[in-house]
Design an enzyme around this catalytic site. Sequence first.
Site, mmCIF file in Angstrom:
data_model
loop_
_atom_site.group_PDB
_atom_site.id
_atom_site.type_symbol
_atom_site.label_atom_id
_atom_site.label_comp_id
_atom_site.label_asym_id
_atom_site.label_seq_id
_atom_site.Cartn_x
_atom_site.Cartn_y
_atom_site.Cartn_z
ATOM 1 N N TRP A 17 -5.269 -2.841 2.458
ATOM 2 C CA TRP A 17 -6.696 -2.562 2.649
ATOM 3 C C TRP A 17 -7.102 -1.304 1.875
ATOM 4 O O TRP A 17 -8.083 -1.293 1.129
ATOM 5 C CB TRP A 17 -6.980 -2.398 4.141
ATOM 6 N N ASP A 73 0.263 -7.816 2.402
ATOM 7 C CA ASP A 73 -0.938 -8.388 2.996
ATOM 8 C C ASP A 73 -2.181 -7.811 2.334
ATOM 9 O O ASP A 73 -2.344 -6.594 2.233
ATOM 10 C CB ASP A 73 -0.968 -8.091 4.492
ATOM 11 N N TYR A 93 -11.198 -6.718 0.530
ATOM 12 C CA TYR A 93 -10.705 -5.360 0.291
ATOM 13 C C TYR A 93 -11.046 -4.957 -1.153
ATOM 14 O O TYR A 93 -10.330 -5.290 -2.092
ATOM 15 C CB TYR A 93 -9.191 -5.258 0.499
ATOM 16 N N LEU A 127 -0.051 2.380 13.005
ATOM 17 C CA LEU A 127 -0.118 3.852 12.948
ATOM 18 C C LEU A 127 -1.436 4.389 13.507
ATOM 19 O O LEU A 127 -1.727 5.582 13.360
ATOM 20 C CB LEU A 127 0.043 4.334 11.505
ATOM 21 N N LYS A 159 -0.324 14.350 11.393
ATOM 22 C CA LYS A 159 -0.868 15.294 10.412
ATOM 23 C C LYS A 159 -2.307 15.704 10.705
ATOM 24 O O LYS A 159 -2.845 16.584 10.036
ATOM 25 C CB LYS A 159 -0.786 14.672 9.017
ATOM 26 N N ARG A 217 -12.931 5.639 9.029
ATOM 27 C CA ARG A 217 -12.549 6.419 10.210
ATOM 28 C C ARG A 217 -13.596 7.458 10.595
ATOM 29 O O ARG A 217 -13.597 7.947 11.735
ATOM 30 C CB ARG A 217 -11.191 7.092 9.964
ATOM 31 N N GLY A 255 -0.269 0.392 6.037
ATOM 32 C CA GLY A 255 -0.947 0.675 4.783
ATOM 33 C C GLY A 255 -0.447 1.964 4.153
ATOM 34 O O GLY A 255 0.099 2.837 4.827
ATOM 35 N N GLN A 260 4.052 8.071 0.686
ATOM 36 C CA GLN A 260 3.748 7.534 2.009
ATOM 37 C C GLN A 260 4.627 6.328 2.320
ATOM 38 O O GLN A 260 5.133 6.186 3.439
ATOM 39 C CB GLN A 260 2.275 7.151 2.088
#
Length: 314
Positions: free
Chosen positions: A21, A52, A57, A205, A213, A226, A278, A284
């Site tokens: 995404w 995925d 997206y 997550l 973090k 977000r 993701g 990451q």
Amino acid sequence: MEKRQLGQSGLEASVLGFGSWAIGGDAWGPVQDQESIEAIQAALDGGINLFDTAPVYGKGHSEALLAKALGSRRKEVLIATKCGLVWDEAGTVSRNSTYDSIMREVDLSLKRLQTDYIDVYQIHWPDLETDMEQSAKAMNDLYQAGKIRAIGVSNFDVSHMEAFRKISPLHTLQPPYHLLRRDIEETILPYCVDSQVGVLAYGPLGHGLFSGKMTPGTTFPEGDFRAKNALFQGDAFLRNLQFVQELKAIAAEKDTTPGHLAIAWVLAQPGLSVALVGAKTAEQVRGNLRAADVKLTSADHKRIEAALQVVYTA
């Protein structure tokens, strides 16, 4: 990396899947294509074999970028993409799971993904304006034709899945699931276990919340979904950060991170096939890979549940 069956599809997927995404570039803040390509390649090298994505997206960008990054290694992996969310010339997205729309979408995705088959094809959201029979028939026709190797749905409840399965096989469900979003445990997960439908959980997550973090002063750039998500707003955000501190303490004793702990918790639940995680960067990805090796004891589960009770009933 451990692999698990995707329902009755005959396909085996790594327990960690790469969620694409963010690399679409339109919901998670700034992202650089070259970094996204390196992230995908790091996932490949780390043993992840399920990627995925979805047309919506980045309005095709995520699919095209995934194809570019996979290159000649496409046959090593399972590509999961979706249909049912379409956009018009103004960029407005709407649900459309009619027979004809699904047939158009699959060909567009095949072209962007530079492949002649899709491993797991999923209806992104239930289209309540379209009879489920024609949506399911479209998916089954694609399956019988060999354009797709497994049939999936995303964000469906039990009634949607039951209606779908009257017409077509169903191999996978992709629901949201993490430590602070557990509504699927009541009926959806038990149904999937009983029906042998594989579960690909997205958001393990907590959309980055469990990374450890974030602080009370964390803000999100323009274009990051977000910024308006309830998990990250006001008193709820502060309470959620308090829970993450509890996770950090438990994780430290296991020489791991709260993020790894959260992913391992999802993978430990009955019926779970894959945790979709993701990432925007190779760094990451390499960090996330370590979550596959974290094993939780019954004592760990009890401590996590106790922390939830303390923080959210105080």
